[in-house]
Write a protein that holds these residues in place. Sequence first.
Motif, PDB file in Angstrom:
ATOM      1  N   GLN A  16       0.832  -1.210   0.000  1.00 58.33           N
ATOM      2  CA  GLN A  16       0.000   0.000   0.000  1.00 58.33           C
ATOM      3  C   GLN A  16       0.868   1.262   0.000  1.00 58.33           C
ATOM      4  N   GLU A  17       1.971   1.237   0.767  1.00 59.27           N
ATOM      5  CA  GLU A  17       2.875   2.397   0.799  1.00 59.27           C
ATOM      6  C   GLU A  17       3.526   2.597  -0.578  1.00 59.27           C
ATOM      7  N   LEU A  18       3.902   1.489  -1.214  1.00 59.27           N
ATOM      8  CA  LEU A  18       4.528   1.590  -2.538  1.00 59.27           C
ATOM      9  C   LEU A  18       3.523   2.058  -3.588  1.00 59.27           C
ATOM     10  N   GLU A  49       8.857  10.010   0.390  1.00 55.72           N
ATOM     11  CA  GLU A  49       8.468   9.675   1.768  1.00 55.72           C
ATOM     12  C   GLU A  49       7.747   8.338   1.828  1.00 55.72           C
ATOM     13  N   GLU A  50       6.829   8.123   0.882  1.00 53.09           N
ATOM     14  CA  GLU A  50       6.064   6.867   0.892  1.00 53.09           C
ATOM     15  C   GLU A  50       6.984   5.668   0.663  1.00 53.09           C
ATOM     16  N   THR A  51       8.002   5.867  -0.191  1.00 55.35           N
ATOM     17  CA  THR A  51       8.969   4.780  -0.406  1.00 55.35           C
ATOM     18  C   THR A  51       9.709   4.475   0.897  1.00 55.35           C
ATOM     19  N   LEU A  52      10.055   5.542   1.642  1.00 58.71           N
ATOM     20  CA  LEU A  52      10.730   5.349   2.930  1.00 58.71           C
ATOM     21  C   LEU A  52       9.818   4.634   3.933  1.00 58.71           C
ATOM     22  N   HIS A  53       8.509   4.944   3.883  1.00 58.90           N
ATOM     23  CA  HIS A  53       7.570   4.249   4.775  1.00 58.90           C
ATOM     24  C   HIS A  53       7.577   2.741   4.471  1.00 58.90           C
ATOM     25  N   ALA A  54       7.534   2.422   3.172  1.00 61.62           N
ATOM     26  CA  ALA A  54       7.566   1.005   2.770  1.00 61.62           C
ATOM     27  C   ALA A  54       8.849   0.352   3.282  1.00 61.62           C
ATOM     28  N   ALA A  96      -7.460   6.539   3.521  1.00 62.89           N
ATOM     29  CA  ALA A  96      -7.508   5.079   3.349  1.00 62.89           C
ATOM     30  C   ALA A  96      -6.280   4.432   3.989  1.00 62.89           C
ATOM     31  N   ASN A  97      -5.141   5.089   3.874  1.00 60.51           N
ATOM     32  CA  ASN A  97      -3.913   4.548   4.463  1.00 60.51           C
ATOM     33  C   ASN A  97      -3.972   4.575   5.992  1.00 60.51           C
ATOM     34  N   THR A  98      -4.545   5.646   6.544  1.00 59.79           N
ATOM     35  CA  THR A  98      -4.722   5.723   8.000  1.00 59.79           C
ATOM     36  C   THR A  98      -5.602   4.564   8.470  1.00 59.79           C
ATOM     37  N   GLU A 126       2.559   9.885  11.990  1.00 57.33           N
ATOM     38  CA  GLU A 126       2.859  10.387  10.645  1.00 57.33           C
ATOM     39  C   GLU A 126       1.565  10.649   9.871  1.00 57.33           C
ATOM     40  N   GLN A 127       0.585   9.759  10.019  1.00 56.70           N
ATOM     41  CA  GLN A 127      -0.676   9.934   9.282  1.00 56.70           C
ATOM     42  C   GLN A 127      -1.413  11.194   9.715  1.00 56.70           C
ATOM     43  N   VAL A 128      -1.320  11.546  10.988  1.00 54.89           N
ATOM     44  CA  VAL A 128      -1.955  12.782  11.466  1.00 54.89           C
ATOM     45  C   VAL A 128      -1.338  13.965  10.716  1.00 54.89           C
TER      46      VAL A 128
END
Length: 174
Positions: A16-18, A49-54, A96-98, A126-128
Motif C-alpha cells: 500500500q505504501e509503494l 516519503e512513501e517509499t521510505l515508509h515502505a 484510506a492509508n490511516t 505520521e498519518q496525522v
Amino acid sequence: MIKPELESAINAQINQELAASHTYLAMSAHFAAANLPGFSQWMDVQHREETLHAKRLFRYLLDRGGRVTLGPIQAPPSEFGSPSEVFRRALEQEVANTDSINRLYDLATTVNDHATKSHLQWFLDEQVEEEASIEEILGQLQLAGEDTSALLYLDDKLGARSTPEPVPGADASN
Ligand code: MG
C-alpha cells in the motif's frame, strides 16, 4: 518470530505504501506537465516519503524474522484534473492509508504483538501530519480560487519543500 497473519498484513501495508508512492510520482508528473514545478516538487517529496515508509516496514519485517513478499502495483492515472482535485485525491489516499494502519494496529493488538504496536506508533503519528498538511493545502487552494497569481504564489511556496532525510532503519541495506 512474527506471526504469519501479521507478516501477511505488514506485506500488504508495504504494498500500500509503494502504491501510494507510485500515485504521488504520477501526480508529480501531472503537475510538471501543467507548468506547476512547485506542486510537482511537493509531490515528488511525498513520493520519496512513501517509499521510505515502505522501507521502514520492509526492514522491520526482516528484523522480526519475517519474509518480505512484494506484490504488483496498479498503474495510477496519468490525468488528475485541477490542483484541488489532485489534492482531494491525495487526501482520500491518506485517509484510506490511516484506516489500513489502524487495522494493522488492531491486528497487532489481537495477537499481542507489542513490538509491532510500538513500531506502528510512528506511522499513526505520521498519518496525522500527512492528513493535516494536505488539508491545509486544500484550504489554501480554495482561498486562491480562480486567482492565477495566488496559485503561482502557492506553487512557489510548495516548491521549497525539500527531500526527506532517510529515517533510521528505513534503509533496507542497513
Ligand atoms: Mg505512508
